[in-house]
Design a protein around this motif. Structure first.
Motif, mmCIF file in Angstrom:
data_model
loop_
_atom_site.group_PDB
_atom_site.id
_atom_site.type_symbol
_atom_site.label_atom_id
_atom_site.label_comp_id
_atom_site.label_asym_id
_atom_site.label_seq_id
_atom_site.Cartn_x
_atom_site.Cartn_y
_atom_site.Cartn_z
ATOM 1 N N GLU A 266 0.760 -1.115 0.110
ATOM 2 C CA GLU A 266 0.030 -0.072 0.015
ATOM 3 C C GLU A 266 0.866 1.123 -0.002
ATOM 4 O O GLU A 266 0.569 2.366 -0.626
ATOM 5 C CB GLU A 266 -1.238 0.026 1.089
ATOM 6 C CG GLU A 266 -1.955 -1.036 1.099
ATOM 7 C CD GLU A 266 -2.562 -0.940 -0.104
ATOM 8 O OE1 GLU A 266 -3.284 0.260 -0.430
ATOM 9 O OE2 GLU A 266 -3.042 -1.977 -0.741
ATOM 10 N N ALA A 267 1.781 1.390 0.658
ATOM 11 C CA ALA A 267 2.905 2.408 0.581
ATOM 12 C C ALA A 267 3.472 2.561 -0.857
ATOM 13 O O ALA A 267 3.575 3.785 -0.903
ATOM 14 C CB ALA A 267 4.274 2.293 1.684
ATOM 15 N N LEU A 268 3.541 1.676 -1.388
ATOM 16 C CA LEU A 268 4.293 1.847 -2.832
ATOM 17 C C LEU A 268 3.138 2.341 -3.885
ATOM 18 O O LEU A 268 3.260 2.818 -4.493
ATOM 19 C CB LEU A 268 4.881 0.559 -3.261
ATOM 20 C CG LEU A 268 6.194 0.113 -2.716
ATOM 21 C CD1 LEU A 268 6.579 -1.354 -3.134
ATOM 22 C CD2 LEU A 268 7.236 0.878 -2.794
ATOM 23 N N LYS A 269 2.022 1.671 -3.643
ATOM 24 C CA LYS A 269 0.855 2.200 -4.364
ATOM 25 C C LYS A 269 0.515 3.663 -4.071
ATOM 26 O O LYS A 269 0.322 4.500 -4.951
ATOM 27 C CB LYS A 269 -0.679 1.294 -4.106
ATOM 28 C CG LYS A 269 -0.525 -0.036 -4.606
ATOM 29 C CD LYS A 269 -1.695 -0.594 -4.105
ATOM 30 C CE LYS A 269 -1.937 -1.915 -4.448
ATOM 31 N NZ LYS A 269 -3.073 -2.521 -4.123
ATOM 32 N N MET A 270 0.714 4.127 -2.878
ATOM 33 C CA MET A 270 0.628 5.709 -2.573
ATOM 34 C C MET A 270 1.755 6.397 -3.179
ATOM 35 O O MET A 270 1.389 7.492 -3.941
ATOM 36 C CB MET A 270 0.605 5.787 -1.006
ATOM 37 C CG MET A 270 -0.607 5.252 -0.457
ATOM 38 S SD MET A 270 -0.295 5.478 1.639
ATOM 39 C CE MET A 270 0.585 6.876 1.771
ATOM 40 N N THR A 271 2.866 6.050 -3.359
ATOM 41 C CA THR A 271 4.164 6.518 -4.033
ATOM 42 C C THR A 271 3.661 6.614 -5.567
ATOM 43 O O THR A 271 3.923 7.777 -6.127
ATOM 44 C CB THR A 271 5.291 5.593 -3.681
ATOM 45 O OG1 THR A 271 5.601 5.643 -2.222
ATOM 46 C CG2 THR A 271 6.462 6.317 -4.610
ATOM 47 N N GLU A 272 3.347 5.631 -6.111
ATOM 48 C CA GLU A 272 3.105 5.490 -7.498
ATOM 49 C C GLU A 272 1.864 6.534 -7.763
ATOM 50 O O GLU A 272 2.049 7.344 -8.813
ATOM 51 C CB GLU A 272 2.489 4.186 -7.883
ATOM 52 C CG GLU A 272 1.893 4.083 -9.181
ATOM 53 C CD GLU A 272 1.635 2.617 -9.800
ATOM 54 O OE1 GLU A 272 1.846 2.163 -10.736
ATOM 55 O OE2 GLU A 272 0.944 2.090 -8.802
ATOM 56 N N THR A 273 0.978 6.719 -6.874
ATOM 57 C CA THR A 273 0.043 7.696 -7.154
ATOM 58 C C THR A 273 0.441 9.119 -7.308
ATOM 59 O O THR A 273 0.110 10.066 -7.773
ATOM 60 C CB THR A 273 -1.291 7.659 -6.237
ATOM 61 O OG1 THR A 273 -1.828 6.357 -6.173
ATOM 62 C CG2 THR A 273 -2.167 8.556 -6.411
ATOM 63 N N VAL A 274 1.331 9.449 -6.251
ATOM 64 C CA VAL A 274 2.008 10.794 -6.143
ATOM 65 C C VAL A 274 2.674 11.085 -7.504
ATOM 66 O O VAL A 274 2.673 12.072 -8.081
ATOM 67 C CB VAL A 274 2.976 10.880 -4.895
ATOM 68 C CG1 VAL A 274 3.802 12.046 -5.050
ATOM 69 C CG2 VAL A 274 2.053 10.772 -3.514
ATOM 70 N N ILE A 275 3.570 9.975 -7.690
ATOM 71 C CA ILE A 275 4.459 10.198 -9.024
ATOM 72 C C ILE A 275 3.690 10.461 -10.098
ATOM 73 O O ILE A 275 3.688 11.356 -11.105
ATOM 74 C CB ILE A 275 5.354 9.005 -9.221
ATOM 75 C CG1 ILE A 275 6.515 8.983 -7.959
ATOM 76 C CG2 ILE A 275 6.139 9.045 -10.536
ATOM 77 C CD1 ILE A 275 7.183 7.677 -8.232
ATOM 78 N N GLU A 276 2.574 9.518 -10.467
ATOM 79 C CA GLU A 276 1.483 9.865 -11.607
ATOM 80 C C GLU A 276 1.052 11.279 -11.699
ATOM 81 O O GLU A 276 0.751 11.748 -12.658
ATOM 82 C CB GLU A 276 0.428 8.771 -11.468
ATOM 83 C CG GLU A 276 0.884 7.591 -11.836
ATOM 84 C CD GLU A 276 -0.147 6.299 -11.754
ATOM 85 O OE1 GLU A 276 -1.237 6.595 -11.180
ATOM 86 O OE2 GLU A 276 0.045 5.318 -12.348
ATOM 87 N N ASN A 277 0.403 11.816 -10.227
ATOM 88 C CA ASN A 277 0.069 13.054 -10.251
ATOM 89 C C ASN A 277 0.859 14.062 -10.602
ATOM 90 O O ASN A 277 0.612 15.280 -10.844
ATOM 91 C CB ASN A 277 -0.702 13.481 -8.883
ATOM 92 C CG ASN A 277 -2.001 12.376 -8.687
ATOM 93 O OD1 ASN A 277 -2.562 11.989 -9.697
ATOM 94 N ND2 ASN A 277 -1.983 12.236 -7.441
ATOM 95 N N LEU A 278 2.178 13.757 -10.499
ATOM 96 C CA LEU A 278 3.276 14.771 -10.959
ATOM 97 C C LEU A 278 3.816 14.774 -12.090
ATOM 98 O O LEU A 278 4.080 16.074 -12.868
ATOM 99 C CB LEU A 278 4.586 14.582 -10.194
ATOM 100 C CG LEU A 278 4.571 14.609 -8.707
ATOM 101 C CD1 LEU A 278 5.741 14.253 -8.073
ATOM 102 C CD2 LEU A 278 4.330 16.105 -8.410
ATOM 103 N N ILE A 279 3.294 14.148 -13.032
ATOM 104 C CA ILE A 279 3.438 13.830 -14.704
ATOM 105 C C ILE A 279 2.475 14.466 -15.248
ATOM 106 O O ILE A 279 1.312 14.559 -15.198
ATOM 107 C CB ILE A 279 3.690 12.456 -15.071
ATOM 108 C CG1 ILE A 279 4.652 11.725 -14.288
ATOM 109 C CG2 ILE A 279 3.803 12.193 -16.550
ATOM 110 C CD1 ILE A 279 4.872 10.127 -14.540
#
Length: 75
Positions: free
Chosen positions: A62-75
């Motif tokens: 779940e922590a990695l999924k949260m990180t992925e979401t943050v990165i996607e929102n930066l792109i």
């Protein structure tokens, strides 16, 4: 449970496993000794000055999924 010796963190609970560090004062850890409200394997964050522990996620996935979401929102 935690103390700083020089610039190194000393973990007083052997069931906390640091796996990431930022700026020498923020540590992400796997928690295998949670409180009654927590879950074994949850992710916690220790922040120094002021010393505090934050709940991050129920597990590393779940922590990695949260990180992925943050990165996607930066792109």
């Amino acid at each position: 449970r935690l103390s700083l010796v020089g610039s190194e963190m000393c973990i007083r609970d052997r069931r906390w496993f640091p796996f990431a560090e930022y700026a020498g004062s923020l540590y992400l850890m796997l928690d295998y000794n949670p409180s009654e409200k927590g879950e074994i394997g949850q992710i916690i964050c220790y922040v120094h000055d002021p010393d505090f522990i934050y709940y991050v996620a129920p597990n590393i996935t779940e922590a990695l999924k949260m990180t992925e979401t943050v990165i996607e929102n930066l792109i």
